[in-house]
Scaffold this active site. Sequence first.
Site, PDB file in Angstrom:
ATOM      1  CG  ASP A 138      -1.958  -1.051   1.237  1.00 41.22           C
ATOM      2  OD1 ASP A 138      -2.258  -1.573   0.150  1.00 41.22           O
ATOM      3  OD2 ASP A 138      -2.490  -1.369   2.314  1.00 41.22           O
ATOM      4  CG  ASP A 190     -11.668  -2.276  -1.156  1.00 48.85           C
ATOM      5  OD1 ASP A 190     -10.813  -3.163  -1.365  1.00 48.85           O
ATOM      6  OD2 ASP A 190     -11.465  -1.070  -1.384  1.00 48.85           O
TER       7      ASP A 190
END
EC number: 4.3.2.10
Length: 256
Positions: A11, A130
């Site tokens: 990330d 997600d």
Amino acid sequence: MLAKRIIPCLDVRDGQVVKGVQFRNHEIIGDIVPLAQRYAEEGADELVFYDITASSDGRTIDKSWVERVAQVIDIPFCVAGGIKSVEDAEKLFAFGADKISINSPALADPDLINRLADRFGVQAIVVGIDSWFEKETGKYWVNQYTGDESRTRQTHWQLLDWVKEVQQRGAGEIVLNMMNQDGVRQGYDIAQLKLVRNLCHIPLIASGGAGEMVHFRDAFIEANVDGALAASVFHKRIIDIGELKDYLRKEKIKIR
């Protein structure tokens, strides 16, 4: 049977690799290029880079690090974050990315999946999803703009409906980011993965929850996923990729 893939996830925020828990409270892990190099050397099959605030900030990925990563690793890598057009994707492929992943922009404009798949081929297009399990209703929902907790929102899409939709539109692979499990290292949500696997006829990558080697085994054997993505266990050297692959081979799982 195709070999299963081990995929470290990086990330990225403000040019650094960060990691949160359930997509919140991110801490800085380190610089992008050395970490990418380390994982390539340790035996990762592929890397995924998420520029986690690109979509919520309304911008695209900083291309400078994409080019630097391409110069130092010899394994495929996928980049995600704020890709809203064929032109955005074109630039990332030109800088050396092997695949691109879209998530929030696909929810805002589902036809983007079709346009990207038509232009670059389905094999280059990943859709990240997600998911959030709502305990009160027992339903799995799809969330958007998860890179910025102040802007994260639940969409009108239930998970399985969106999984069907993205496949019909030309997604070549799905990465399922299970937000309830993210960063807590209690294992992947096998029940959720099985639900998705039953409907998913393209490669499915599990993401969110890896804490021990057995968690990878369970995802591969019980849910039959094609790859397992993890972050904190690799960043913090809780699990060594080479040792993980040895363990999985002993468990009779075909690994690269």
